[in-house]
Design a protein around this motif. Structure first.
Motif, short mmCIF file in Angstrom:
data_model
loop_
_atom_site.label_atom_id
_atom_site.label_comp_id
_atom_site.label_asym_id
_atom_site.label_seq_id
_atom_site.Cartn_x
_atom_site.Cartn_y
_atom_site.Cartn_z
N TRP A 186 0.96 -1.26 0.00
CA TRP A 186 0.10 -0.03 0.16
C TRP A 186 0.80 1.40 -0.09
N ASP A 187 1.96 1.23 0.65
CA ASP A 187 2.80 2.56 0.69
C ASP A 187 3.37 2.63 -0.53
N LEU A 190 0.73 4.33 -2.51
CA LEU A 190 0.42 5.67 -2.34
C LEU A 190 1.66 6.51 -3.02
N CYS A 193 1.03 6.90 -6.46
CA CYS A 193 -0.12 7.97 -6.67
C CYS A 193 0.52 9.43 -6.53
N GLU A 194 1.54 9.55 -5.72
CA GLU A 194 2.04 10.90 -5.67
C GLU A 194 2.79 11.34 -6.72
N LEU A 254 -9.41 2.90 2.75
CA LEU A 254 -8.61 3.07 1.65
C LEU A 254 -8.68 4.09 0.47
N GLU A 257 -8.43 7.77 2.16
CA GLU A 257 -7.35 8.17 2.29
C GLU A 257 -6.78 8.59 0.81
N LEU A 258 -7.01 8.02 -0.39
CA LEU A 258 -6.95 8.36 -1.79
C LEU A 258 -7.58 9.74 -2.07
N LYS A 261 -5.74 12.81 0.19
CA LYS A 261 -4.54 13.13 -0.53
C LYS A 261 -4.69 13.60 -1.47
N TYR A 263 -5.80 12.19 -4.66
CA TYR A 263 -5.26 11.20 -5.68
C TYR A 263 -6.44 10.77 -6.50
N ASN A 317 0.61 -3.52 3.85
CA ASN A 317 2.06 -3.63 3.61
C ASN A 317 2.64 -4.97 3.66
#
Length: 440
Positions: A186-187, A190, A193-194, A254, A257-258, A261, A263, A317
């Motif tokens: 998952w990290d 992310l 995505c960033e 999940l 969080e997207l 952020k 995303y 993770n």
């Protein structure tokens, strides 16, 4: 692809698509002219026997479909090929423009069903009220998920195709953003995505406003996270099935969080499904989290096949990769059809000969048939564990309906809420009340 639940008055388009075309090959690109000639010659002997006499099948078959994009295109070609075998059967398509699930239920309530349709979300015990058994098609040993739409030992629905949920992505968008490996945690997801966001690409197209595209998050991910294929049915033993620390809360967290952020789309309340396919195809958007059925749709609006990839969504993770394996819509035949045998002949042809599963990007509904979608092979090469779904418990459906549980709508509330726990509390209360009133 779950049935959509938001109701709009549908605009009906009816297209009569008929025709006989000699020597037309099959959809798989092989030369079937000899077989087609034989089939045409024998078309009057295929089915529909009365006593000892063979009677050619004839009549009109109406098919209510959500695939409006295929009308005037692929469906035309299917009908031409079908009519080589059954020249006296006329196929007429009715196009559902909006909410198929609601429209189908309205038609069922009015008693005005088409000959062929997809089954809406009704209890299996209601299947015999509306649909004809399909055990006589001669496909019993080949059909996948055949226990999903069966009742009292009889088969009433056959899946149009099967799919798994994962990340459909634009490879060039990934490469341009400096993403050199697919994320396995998952990290890492992310971080990808960033990178996409920093490169001016919307990381993930959620189509949040349309609601139904959130289905993979709330129907598939909870059981995948729990590593329990029967987790949705286990709610029958729960007074509060929606908690922050179980599959439902974790899955909705999940996507929240997207969203938090940045995303997802810039304005998640004004998304556009058709435009999103073009945006993923041209790299303005980087990813979808949907079933493999969307791959060919993205390719169909301009993407090159080798620029579209597919990998499992890493939900934590741990490095473990699991994904749901599900049937899509289920075909069903109206028990009161005036052309019952002709409708069954068309259904069987669609399953065996049309090639629809390859066009739609599905895994075949019939066992032993390999997919032509290279992205599926790449997906499975990651070592992902495919978790086969379970039929819905009728009691769970009954409670959900009474409590008006709409999981994608709950996900919308959860993502937008300042206090997500309050959203879960609200629906736990509705669930418990319905469960008690029904005596479960």
């Amino acid at each position: 692809m779950k049935l959509k639940k938001h109701f709009l008055i549908p605009f009906m388009l009816v297209f009569a698509l008929t025709g006989v075309l000699s020597g037309c090959g099959g959809g798989n690109g092989t030369d079937n002219s000899a077989d087609n000639a034989k089939n045409t010659a024998n078309s009057g002997k295929e089915q529909g026997k009365t006593g000892n006499e063979a009677k050619p099948l004839s009549g009109k078959v109406t098919f209510l479909t959500n695939r409006t994009d295929m009308i005037g295109k692929e469906y035309d070609e299917y009908v031409k090929r079908f009519n080589e075998k059954y020249p006296d059967i006329k196929i007429e398509f009715e196009a559902s423009q909006t909410d198929y699930n609601q429209q189908a239920k309205v038609r069922m309530a009015s008693g005005e069903l088409p000959d062929l349709m997809f089954i809406p979300d009704i209890p299996n015990s209601d299947l015999p009220k509306y649909f004809a058994p399909l055990d006589d098609l001669g496909l019993s040993s080949e059909i996948t998920f055949k226990d999903f739409k069966a009742y009292d030992g009889k088969l009433y629905g056959i899946t149009t195709g099967n799919s798994t949920s994962g990340i459909v992505y634009n490879k060039k968008a990934f490469a341009d953003a400096g993403i050199t490996e697919i994320p396995k945690t998952w990290d890492e997801f992310l971080a990808a995505c960033e990178k996409l966001k920093q490169n001016g690409v919307i990381p993930l197209a959620s189509n949040f406003k349309d609601k139904w595209p959130l289905g993979s998050w709330v129907y598939d991910m909870p059981r995948v996270i729990e590593n329990n294929r029967d987790f949705p049915n286990s709610r029958i033993n729960m007074e509060a099935p929606f908690t922050m620390d179980n599959g439902y809360g974790k899955a909705m967290s999940l996507i929240k969080e997207l969203a938090d952020k940045g995303y997802l789309e810039k304005d998640i309340n004004s998304t556009n499904w058709e435009q999103s396919k073009k945006d993923v195809a041209n790299g303005k958007m980087g990813m979808y989290f949907l079933g493999n059925w969307v791959i060919n749709q993205v390719i169909g609006v301009g993407a090159k096949s080798d620029n579209i990839g597919f990998f499992p969504l890493p939900f934590d993770n741990s490095g473990e990769l699991r994904a749901a394996f599900n049937p899509d819509f289920f075909y069903a035949v109206n028990k009161n059809s005036k052309n019952l045998e002709a409708t069954k002949a068309f259904l069987k042809w669609m399953l065996e000969d049309s090639g629809y599963e390859d066009f739609a990007g599905f895994i075949s509904p019939l066992k032993g048939r390999e997919s032509k979608l290279t992205q599926l092979a790449d997906f499975q090469a990651t070592g992902v564990e495919l978790q086969e779904g379970m039929p819905d418990d009728p009691k769970v459906i009954e409670i959900s309906n009474k409590a008006q549980i709409d999981l994608p709508a709950i996900a919308q509330e959860f993502v937008l809420a300042k206090d997500p726990q309050a959203v879960l509390d609200k629906w736990n209360k509705a669930w418990a009340k319905a469960k008690q009133e029904l005596g479960y």
